[in-house]
Scaffold this motif. Sequence first.
Motif, PDB file in Angstrom:
ATOM      1  N   MET A  32       0.835  -1.204   0.000  1.00  0.00           N
ATOM      2  CA  MET A  32       0.000   0.000   0.000  1.00  0.00           C
ATOM      3  C   MET A  32       0.869   1.252   0.000  1.00  0.00           C
ATOM      4  SD  MET A  32      -1.458  -0.026   3.909  1.00  0.00           S
ATOM      5  CE  MET A  32      -0.387   0.203   5.337  1.00  0.00           C
ATOM      6  N   GLU A  33       0.537   2.164  -0.895  1.00  0.00           N
ATOM      7  CA  GLU A  33       1.238   3.445  -0.937  1.00  0.00           C
ATOM      8  C   GLU A  33       0.644   4.412   0.088  1.00  0.00           C
ATOM      9  OE1 GLU A  33       1.065   4.719  -4.983  1.00  0.00           O
ATOM     10  OE2 GLU A  33       2.364   3.099  -5.699  1.00  0.00           O
ATOM     11  N   LYS A  34      -0.645   4.202   0.373  1.00  0.00           N
ATOM     12  CA  LYS A  34      -1.319   4.916   1.460  1.00  0.00           C
ATOM     13  C   LYS A  34      -2.348   3.952   2.040  1.00  0.00           C
ATOM     14  CE  LYS A  34      -4.621   6.998  -1.762  1.00  0.00           C
ATOM     15  NZ  LYS A  34      -5.222   8.257  -2.243  1.00  0.00           N
ATOM     16  N   PRO A  35      -2.728   4.124   3.305  1.00  0.00           N
ATOM     17  CA  PRO A  35      -3.655   3.175   3.918  1.00  0.00           C
ATOM     18  C   PRO A  35      -4.969   3.093   3.141  1.00  0.00           C
ATOM     19  CG  PRO A  35      -2.661   4.579   5.593  1.00  0.00           C
ATOM     20  CD  PRO A  35      -2.259   5.148   4.261  1.00  0.00           C
ATOM     21  N   PRO A  36      -5.348   1.900   2.682  1.00  0.00           N
ATOM     22  CA  PRO A  36      -6.617   1.757   1.972  1.00  0.00           C
ATOM     23  C   PRO A  36      -7.783   1.759   2.958  1.00  0.00           C
ATOM     24  CG  PRO A  36      -5.567  -0.377   2.205  1.00  0.00           C
ATOM     25  CD  PRO A  36      -4.616   0.633   2.782  1.00  0.00           C
ATOM     26  N   GLY A  37      -8.956   2.079   2.463  1.00  0.00           N
ATOM     27  CA  GLY A  37     -10.131   2.042   3.319  1.00  0.00           C
ATOM     28  C   GLY A  37     -10.505   0.607   3.658  1.00  0.00           C
ATOM     29  N   LEU A  38     -11.311   0.454   4.701  1.00  0.00           N
ATOM     30  CA  LEU A  38     -11.745  -0.884   5.105  1.00  0.00           C
ATOM     31  C   LEU A  38     -12.561  -1.554   3.997  1.00  0.00           C
ATOM     32  CD1 LEU A  38     -12.763  -0.281   8.842  1.00  0.00           C
ATOM     33  CD2 LEU A  38     -10.733  -1.431   7.956  1.00  0.00           C
ATOM     34  N   THR A  39     -13.293  -0.755   3.226  1.00  0.00           N
ATOM     35  CA  THR A  39     -14.087  -1.319   2.129  1.00  0.00           C
ATOM     36  C   THR A  39     -13.181  -1.966   1.089  1.00  0.00           C
ATOM     37  OG1 THR A  39     -15.825   0.335   2.436  1.00  0.00           O
ATOM     38  CG2 THR A  39     -15.771  -0.819   0.324  1.00  0.00           C
ATOM     39  N   LYS A  40     -12.088  -1.303   0.742  1.00  0.00           N
ATOM     40  CA  LYS A  40     -11.152  -1.842  -0.249  1.00  0.00           C
ATOM     41  C   LYS A  40     -10.518  -3.133   0.270  1.00  0.00           C
ATOM     42  CE  LYS A  40      -9.899  -0.411  -3.710  1.00  0.00           C
ATOM     43  NZ  LYS A  40      -8.804   0.395  -4.210  1.00  0.00           N
ATOM     44  N   LEU A 101     -17.715  -9.747 -10.367  1.00  0.00           N
ATOM     45  CA  LEU A 101     -18.451  -8.549  -9.932  1.00  0.00           C
ATOM     46  C   LEU A 101     -17.634  -7.758  -8.910  1.00  0.00           C
ATOM     47  CD1 LEU A 101     -21.115  -6.939 -10.030  1.00  0.00           C
ATOM     48  CD2 LEU A 101     -21.938  -8.379  -8.146  1.00  0.00           C
ATOM     49  N   ILE A 102     -17.044  -8.450  -7.951  1.00  0.00           N
ATOM     50  CA  ILE A 102     -16.215  -7.772  -6.947  1.00  0.00           C
ATOM     51  C   ILE A 102     -15.011  -7.109  -7.619  1.00  0.00           C
ATOM     52  CG2 ILE A 102     -14.692  -8.134  -4.963  1.00  0.00           C
ATOM     53  CD1 ILE A 102     -17.649  -8.229  -4.269  1.00  0.00           C
ATOM     54  N   SER A 103     -14.419  -7.780  -8.603  1.00  0.00           N
ATOM     55  CA  SER A 103     -13.284  -7.196  -9.338  1.00  0.00           C
ATOM     56  C   SER A 103     -13.682  -5.889 -10.003  1.00  0.00           C
ATOM     57  CB  SER A 103     -12.782  -8.193 -10.389  1.00  0.00           C
ATOM     58  OG  SER A 103     -12.335  -9.384  -9.790  1.00  0.00           O
ATOM     59  N   MET A 104     -14.908  -5.838 -10.520  1.00  0.00           N
ATOM     60  CA  MET A 104     -15.406  -4.609 -11.155  1.00  0.00           C
ATOM     61  C   MET A 104     -15.467  -3.473 -10.135  1.00  0.00           C
ATOM     62  SD  MET A 104     -19.026  -3.996 -13.141  1.00  0.00           S
ATOM     63  CE  MET A 104     -19.986  -4.105 -11.615  1.00  0.00           C
ATOM     64  N   PHE A 105     -15.881  -3.787  -8.916  1.00  0.00           N
ATOM     65  CA  PHE A 105     -15.973  -2.751  -7.882  1.00  0.00           C
ATOM     66  C   PHE A 105     -14.591  -2.304  -7.410  1.00  0.00           C
ATOM     67  CE2 PHE A 105     -20.346  -4.441  -7.162  1.00  0.00           C
ATOM     68  CZ  PHE A 105     -21.022  -3.245  -7.361  1.00  0.00           C
ATOM     69  N   ILE A 106     -13.565  -3.161  -7.570  1.00  0.00           N
ATOM     70  CA  ILE A 106     -12.221  -2.792  -7.125  1.00  0.00           C
ATOM     71  C   ILE A 106     -11.623  -1.750  -8.060  1.00  0.00           C
ATOM     72  CG2 ILE A 106      -9.860  -3.655  -6.836  1.00  0.00           C
ATOM     73  CD1 ILE A 106     -11.082  -6.240  -5.725  1.00  0.00           C
ATOM     74  N   ASN A 107     -11.454  -2.089  -9.321  1.00  0.00           N
ATOM     75  CA  ASN A 107     -11.063  -1.117 -10.354  1.00  0.00           C
ATOM     76  C   ASN A 107     -11.114  -1.783 -11.733  1.00  0.00           C
ATOM     77  OD1 ASN A 107      -8.437  -2.396 -10.851  1.00  0.00           O
ATOM     78  ND2 ASN A 107      -7.714  -1.388  -8.972  1.00  0.00           N
ATOM     79  N   THR A 108     -10.944  -0.987 -12.768  1.00  0.00           N
ATOM     80  CA  THR A 108     -11.092  -1.484 -14.141  1.00  0.00           C
ATOM     81  C   THR A 108     -10.034  -2.527 -14.483  1.00  0.00           C
ATOM     82  OG1 THR A 108     -12.009   0.646 -14.833  1.00  0.00           O
ATOM     83  CG2 THR A 108     -11.204  -0.816 -16.570  1.00  0.00           C
ATOM     84  N   LEU A 109      -8.786  -2.301 -14.056  1.00  0.00           N
ATOM     85  CA  LEU A 109      -7.725  -3.246 -14.373  1.00  0.00           C
ATOM     86  C   LEU A 109      -7.987  -4.604 -13.712  1.00  0.00           C
ATOM     87  CD1 LEU A 109      -5.052  -3.822 -15.741  1.00  0.00           C
ATOM     88  CD2 LEU A 109      -3.865  -2.856 -13.754  1.00  0.00           C
ATOM     89  N   ALA A 110      -8.482  -4.576 -12.490  1.00  0.00           N
ATOM     90  CA  ALA A 110      -8.826  -5.831 -11.804  1.00  0.00           C
ATOM     91  C   ALA A 110      -9.909  -6.580 -12.572  1.00  0.00           C
ATOM     92  CB  ALA A 110      -9.287  -5.544 -10.379  1.00  0.00           C
ATOM     93  N   LEU A 111     -10.880  -5.862 -13.079  1.00  0.00           N
ATOM     94  CA  LEU A 111     -11.955  -6.491 -13.866  1.00  0.00           C
ATOM     95  C   LEU A 111     -11.410  -7.111 -15.146  1.00  0.00           C
ATOM     96  CD1 LEU A 111     -14.949  -7.045 -14.500  1.00  0.00           C
ATOM     97  CD2 LEU A 111     -15.059  -4.749 -15.506  1.00  0.00           C
ATOM     98  N   LEU A 112     -10.522  -6.398 -15.836  1.00  0.00           N
ATOM     99  CA  LEU A 112      -9.975  -6.904 -17.092  1.00  0.00           C
ATOM    100  C   LEU A 112      -9.123  -8.152 -16.877  1.00  0.00           C
ATOM    101  CD1 LEU A 112      -8.969  -3.523 -18.811  1.00  0.00           C
ATOM    102  CD2 LEU A 112     -10.893  -5.008 -19.401  1.00  0.00           C
ATOM    103  N   LEU A 113      -8.453  -8.235 -15.746  1.00  0.00           N
ATOM    104  CA  LEU A 113      -7.575  -9.367 -15.470  1.00  0.00           C
ATOM    105  C   LEU A 113      -8.311 -10.554 -14.831  1.00  0.00           C
ATOM    106  CD1 LEU A 113      -4.424  -7.503 -14.093  1.00  0.00           C
ATOM    107  CD2 LEU A 113      -4.729  -8.505 -16.355  1.00  0.00           C
ATOM    108  N   SER A 114      -9.511 -10.341 -14.335  1.00  0.00           N
ATOM    109  CA  SER A 114     -10.232 -11.387 -13.601  1.00  0.00           C
ATOM    110  C   SER A 114     -10.479 -12.659 -14.425  1.00  0.00           C
ATOM    111  CB  SER A 114     -11.551 -10.853 -13.045  1.00  0.00           C
ATOM    112  OG  SER A 114     -12.411 -10.403 -14.072  1.00  0.00           O
TER     113      SER A 114
END
Length: 286
Positions: A32-40, A101-114
């Motif tokens: 982590m470059e900065k603390p992520p939120g609990l949701t992430k 679906l969860i990958s889509m909520f994380i970010n676009t790159l995660a969705l493309l790689l899922s």
Amino acid sequence: MLQRLRYYSELIKLEHTIFALPFALASIVILMEKPPGLTKIFLILLALVLARSAGMLFNRFLDKNFDAKNPRTMSWPHARGLVKDWEIKLLIALSVSAFILISMFINTLALLLSPFVVLLLFIYPLAKRFTYYPHLVLGLVYFLIPIAVDVALNEAISKTSLLLGIAMAFWVSGFDILYSLQDYEFDLRMGLKSIPVRFGIKGALRLARFFHLITFFALLGVGLSYTKAGIIYFLGLSGITLFLIYEHRLISERDLSKINKAFFTINGFISILFFIVVLLDRILPL
């Protein structure tokens, strides 16, 4: 309903997530470059559990006939017919759909790689039918965990995440070799492939030790490349190394009776210890 949930939990060996989840949390702390939120953090861990569940369920579905004949696995719910094929297929579809679906909520790159993650999860159960190295295919699945964490947090793939991936890949491949020794005779009879079948028990033990040596050097590389690593990290790595040595001292060519202790207990300790060490090293830089 509770009984069926117990059957489903046994199918995916939910307790074995102890190998992956602490390592994923450690990867979050390191990358982590900065603390992520609990949701992430929740989304990352949920995606990990869903992907692992899909892979385990496909493995159970594909190996049902073998598992019904194997003394070690014939009591499992799917092998006894307590969980039907349609139930396993439905659970696979739900797990894969939810993971994407969860990958889509994380970010676009995660969705493309899922989809590539799903493909690899489905290749692993087939591997022992065409290669003597299915353990490395499983290692490749776990190699993706720190990569996926980096993508989720930073939408990038760093050198540190690659080193973490190598460490996790060879750690898992090594202890999967040890675990597969339980099925050595059965795999020989059924024509299934594994490193113990190819090289024998003695050769398999040597390769497992070599893989865990790679794990040590990869984790050392993580500490050297990770700018925030301090003395706690390197002291913790010494402790992990001692656990790995102890794991291999539990098993010999003549005595395989402690495989379960080496596989589950020791590797569970290693995963949890790594997370605690990384967390303390980040909180208390020395």
